[in-house]
Design a protein around this motif. Structure first.
Motif, mmCIF file in Angstrom:
data_model
loop_
_atom_site.group_PDB
_atom_site.id
_atom_site.type_symbol
_atom_site.label_atom_id
_atom_site.label_comp_id
_atom_site.label_asym_id
_atom_site.label_seq_id
_atom_site.Cartn_x
_atom_site.Cartn_y
_atom_site.Cartn_z
ATOM 1 N N ILE A 413 12.119 63.091 36.546
ATOM 2 C CA ILE A 413 11.083 62.124 37.171
ATOM 3 C C ILE A 413 12.124 60.439 37.384
ATOM 4 O O ILE A 413 11.952 59.789 38.070
ATOM 5 N N VAL A 414 12.427 60.363 36.040
ATOM 6 C CA VAL A 414 13.263 59.006 35.888
ATOM 7 C C VAL A 414 14.419 59.023 36.789
ATOM 8 O O VAL A 414 14.584 58.245 37.452
ATOM 9 N N LEU A 415 15.217 60.113 36.822
ATOM 10 C CA LEU A 415 16.399 60.124 37.689
ATOM 11 C C LEU A 415 16.131 59.951 39.094
ATOM 12 O O LEU A 415 16.685 59.444 39.852
ATOM 13 N N LEU A 416 15.065 60.659 39.401
ATOM 14 C CA LEU A 416 14.686 60.740 40.828
ATOM 15 C C LEU A 416 14.106 59.296 41.272
ATOM 16 O O LEU A 416 14.571 58.916 42.294
ATOM 17 N N ILE A 417 13.371 58.767 40.432
ATOM 18 C CA ILE A 417 12.824 57.123 40.861
ATOM 19 C C ILE A 417 14.069 56.486 40.946
ATOM 20 O O ILE A 417 14.363 55.507 41.809
ATOM 21 N N ALA A 418 15.071 56.469 39.824
ATOM 22 C CA ALA A 418 16.221 55.466 40.020
ATOM 23 C C ALA A 418 16.903 56.032 41.283
ATOM 24 O O ALA A 418 17.457 54.833 41.811
ATOM 25 N N TYR A 419 17.317 57.290 41.779
ATOM 26 C CA TYR A 419 18.059 57.446 42.942
ATOM 27 C C TYR A 419 17.648 56.869 43.952
ATOM 28 O O TYR A 419 18.364 56.392 44.770
ATOM 29 N N ILE A 420 16.309 56.883 44.348
ATOM 30 C CA ILE A 420 15.491 56.759 45.444
ATOM 31 C C ILE A 420 15.569 55.210 45.600
ATOM 32 O O ILE A 420 15.955 54.398 46.563
ATOM 33 N N ARG A 421 15.453 54.642 44.307
ATOM 34 C CA ARG A 421 15.352 53.136 44.264
ATOM 35 C C ARG A 421 16.821 52.497 44.615
ATOM 36 O O ARG A 421 17.018 51.678 45.217
ATOM 37 N N THR A 422 17.687 53.088 44.039
ATOM 38 C CA THR A 422 19.097 52.647 44.276
ATOM 39 C C THR A 422 19.570 52.912 45.773
ATOM 40 O O THR A 422 20.166 51.715 46.171
ATOM 41 N N ILE A 423 19.129 53.904 46.609
ATOM 42 C CA ILE A 423 19.718 53.781 47.770
ATOM 43 C C ILE A 423 18.843 52.652 48.584
ATOM 44 O O ILE A 423 19.488 52.218 49.385
ATOM 45 N N PHE A 424 17.705 52.269 48.149
ATOM 46 C CA PHE A 424 16.923 51.464 49.078
ATOM 47 C C PHE A 424 17.768 49.939 48.686
ATOM 48 O O PHE A 424 17.621 49.018 49.369
ATOM 49 N N VAL A 425 18.133 49.766 47.357
ATOM 50 C CA VAL A 425 18.672 48.663 46.716
ATOM 51 C C VAL A 425 19.896 48.452 47.560
ATOM 52 O O VAL A 425 20.279 47.244 48.318
ATOM 53 N N LEU A 426 20.889 49.517 47.984
ATOM 54 C CA LEU A 426 21.738 49.401 48.757
ATOM 55 C C LEU A 426 21.715 49.067 50.021
ATOM 56 O O LEU A 426 22.497 48.341 50.782
ATOM 57 N N ALA A 427 20.527 49.657 50.619
ATOM 58 C CA ALA A 427 20.311 49.242 51.972
ATOM 59 C C ALA A 427 19.799 47.785 52.189
ATOM 60 O O ALA A 427 20.403 47.199 53.094
ATOM 61 N N ARG A 428 19.279 47.161 51.242
ATOM 62 C CA ARG A 428 18.747 45.751 51.193
ATOM 63 C C ARG A 428 19.961 44.691 51.030
ATOM 64 O O ARG A 428 20.030 43.805 51.587
ATOM 65 N N ARG A 429 20.956 45.310 50.305
ATOM 66 C CA ARG A 429 22.215 44.701 50.020
ATOM 67 C C ARG A 429 22.912 44.394 51.423
ATOM 68 O O ARG A 429 23.429 43.497 51.802
ATOM 69 N N ALA A 430 22.930 45.591 52.090
ATOM 70 C CA ALA A 430 23.811 45.913 53.235
ATOM 71 C C ALA A 430 22.847 44.868 54.227
ATOM 72 O O ALA A 430 23.722 44.118 55.217
ATOM 73 N N VAL A 431 21.627 44.696 54.326
ATOM 74 C CA VAL A 431 21.247 43.583 55.296
ATOM 75 C C VAL A 431 21.726 42.221 55.051
ATOM 76 O O VAL A 431 21.754 41.621 56.048
ATOM 77 N N LYS A 432 21.763 41.789 53.713
ATOM 78 C CA LYS A 432 22.005 40.305 53.614
ATOM 79 C C LYS A 432 23.639 40.290 53.797
ATOM 80 O O LYS A 432 24.182 38.978 53.894
ATOM 81 N N GLU A 433 24.347 41.429 53.651
ATOM 82 C CA GLU A 433 25.919 40.999 53.760
ATOM 83 C C GLU A 433 26.219 40.646 55.276
ATOM 84 O O GLU A 433 25.747 40.924 56.156
ATOM 85 N N GLU A 434 27.156 39.810 55.411
ATOM 86 C CA GLU A 434 28.134 39.546 56.495
ATOM 87 C C GLU A 434 28.587 40.615 56.997
ATOM 88 O O GLU A 434 29.079 41.769 56.511
ATOM 89 N N GLU A 435 28.834 40.505 58.381
ATOM 90 C CA GLU A 435 29.628 41.604 58.978
ATOM 91 C C GLU A 435 31.037 41.470 58.721
ATOM 92 O O GLU A 435 31.748 40.551 59.682
ATOM 93 N N TYR A 436 31.553 42.428 57.907
ATOM 94 C CA TYR A 436 33.048 42.185 57.401
ATOM 95 C C TYR A 436 33.715 43.001 58.289
ATOM 96 O O TYR A 436 33.434 44.115 58.917
ATOM 97 N N ASP A 437 35.163 42.877 58.535
ATOM 98 C CA ASP A 437 36.204 43.861 58.975
ATOM 99 C C ASP A 437 36.807 44.578 58.004
ATOM 100 O O ASP A 437 37.489 43.838 57.261
ATOM 101 N N LEU A 438 36.327 45.550 57.774
ATOM 102 C CA LEU A 438 36.971 46.800 56.702
ATOM 103 C C LEU A 438 38.301 47.167 57.053
ATOM 104 O O LEU A 438 38.727 48.279 56.455
ATOM 105 N N THR A 439 39.017 46.928 58.425
ATOM 106 C CA THR A 439 40.144 47.649 58.786
ATOM 107 C C THR A 439 41.223 46.890 58.105
ATOM 108 O O THR A 439 42.334 47.416 58.304
ATOM 109 N N VAL A 440 41.201 45.863 57.454
ATOM 110 C CA VAL A 440 42.097 45.168 56.687
ATOM 111 C C VAL A 440 41.972 45.097 55.048
ATOM 112 O O VAL A 440 40.624 45.194 54.789
#
Length: 457
Positions: A413-440
């Motif tokens: 139960i703890v791991l599943l909650i942490a997993y789902i929360r982490t995915i949405f944390v990654l998504a929220r951080r991606a929203v705030k990130e600038e649009e970077y060029d990752l080809t360099v």
């Protein structure tokens, strides 16, 4: 006294339920990452690398939890089900070993290059590593489904002094139900990933992310689901016909059919009662079950009363089957609805984004329900027609099993909650990130890279 058999079954169900969540994602997500990487290699457009960089993080997290939960499952063969390995270990052991040798080692060795090798190894090497990780996850599914299918439709063996010995490995691996189960599982993984990607991409868009990557991944996921969901329904029909041939009692439980009859009705809803061996509050459509399963309105189906003492508990199989089918139909409806909107206009409405967000983990629901139909539907056997579950269970005290069951459930139960929360944390951080060029190498904003390109020109 605590029932060791029931507790051990619950514990194994808890372990396999938690574990299957993660391979269901990694199998198809690995191929999606390979697609992103190939498109980037061909076009050099940074949007493909941004999609790759975000979802490879989700893959790494998912892979790690899948490995950890898989280890605890393997322990249970010795701690909770010693009779299983004593009786069929000559077959189950090599199949599990093949999975480790041909799949897990490949995934583990290439994963580091896939995660950290971009801009550190040649592009072809990084793309090859991504391909090998995806291939490894599929090979892992191949061997695990082969073993599970053999437990459902055993073949290619003989029993001597109560122990099963292999006589034909090709018959064991490619047993009667294996092609249907493997295809059904791979499609389930693909749909799970489609709705996961669509749901997280919709979440990013809903929170105001106006970058290209989430819009691109949303379209890919939705359009893929629109094709894969009805295809899965067709494969499921073929799988059902195969099950009818080899495990008719499972089909009878799925359909809630007690008496053998021609022109059997399709039971849309009921409450199966094993004491009276009837369905209460049944809502039926005449002849449709026979039409679906025999392709004949008057086709004859065997009922559960033909298998007294040899059929599974009816209610769990009956309701799990309806949850699986209902979720699948909802997937088709949502995928077609959102695909039509994307074809007609550039974006989705706020309501559609919310629906996709709500469907983010719908693949898990359908997969778990399907696994319950498969595994509970095999009861009272652990290996159909060969070894009964009660004959394989551990002789240890029920209190010990209960203690480990509570520990497992608490941790999961703890791991599943942490997993789902982490995915949405990654998504929220991606929203705030600038649009970077990752080809360099390094992180550079897209507009900064454009200025440098102009200076260079």
């Amino acid at each position: 006294m605590l029932d060791v058999l029931i507790l051990s079954r619950i514990q194994f169900a808890a372990n396999i339920s938690f574990h299957i969540l993660f391979p269901t994602i990694t199998i198809a997500l690995g191929w999606l990452l390979f697609y992103f990487k190939v498109r980037f290699d061909l076009s050099k457009h940074p949007v493909w690398m941004r999609a790759y960089r975000f979802w490879v993080k989700v893959f790494a997290l998912t892979f790690a939890l899948g490995v950890v939960s898989g280890i605890t499952m393997s322990f249970q063969f010795g701690t909770n089900w010693p009779g299983f390995m004593e009786t069929v270990g000559n077959i189950a052991g090599p199949l599990l070993a093949y999975e480790v040798l041909t799949a897990f080692f490949l995934e583990a060795s290439m994963l580091g290059i896939m995660l950290f090798g971009f801009n550190r190894v040649p592009a072809w090497a990084h793309t090859s590593a991504t391909f090998l990780v995806a291939f490894g996850t599929t090979m892992s599914a191949f061997w695990i489904i082969s073993l599970n299918s053999w437990m459902q439709t055993p073949a290619g063996f003989e029993v001597r002094d109560g122990v099963a010995y292999a006589t034909d490995w090709l018959a064991i691996i490619f047993n009667a139900s294996f092609p249907y189960r493997l295809t059904h599982m791979l499609m389930a993984s693909s749909l799970t990933v489609c709705f996961l990607v669509a749901g997280i991409s919709a979440y990013r868009l809903y929170r105001g992310d106006n970058k290209k990557a989430p819009r691109l991944t949303l379209k890919i996921a939705v359009f893929s689901a629109a094709i894969l969901a009805p295809t899965q329904a067709f494969i499921g029909d073929l799988h059902g016909l195969n099950t009818l041939e080899h495990q008719p009692q499972k089909i009878a439980a799925m359909e809630g059919l007690w008496e053998s009859e021609s022109g059997a009705p399709l039971v849309l809803f009921a409450i199966p009662d094993e004491e009276t061996r009837t369905n209460k509050f049944a809502l039926e459509i005449p002849n449709v079950a026979s039409l679906i399963l025999t392709h004949d309105l008057e086709g004859e189906l065997q009922g559960l009363n033909e298998f007294v003492g040899e059929h599974p508990p009816v209610a769990p199989v009956f309701f799990s089957f309806r949850i699986m089918v209902g979720t699948g139909l909802l997937m088709i409806a949502v995928a077609w609805w959102t695909s039509f909107s994307l074809k007609r206009k550039k974006g989705l409405s706020s309501l559609q984004l919310k629906v996709l967000m709500g469907m983010t983990f719908s693949g898990w629901l359908a997969t778990l329900a399907g696994w319950y139909v498969t595994e509970i539907g095999r009861q009272p056997y652990i290996v159909h027609g060969v070894l009964k579950t009660a004959d394989a269970v551990t002789p240890i005290a029920g209190e010990n099993v209960l203690l480990t069951l509570i520990a497992y459930l608490s941790l999961y139960i703890v791991l599943l909650i942490a997993y789902i929360r982490t995915i949405f944390v990654l998504a929220r951080r991606a929203v705030k990130e600038e649009e970077y060029d990752l080809t360099v190498p390094g992180l550079m904003k897209v507009e900064e890279q454009a200025k440098l390109n102009q200076v260079g020109a």
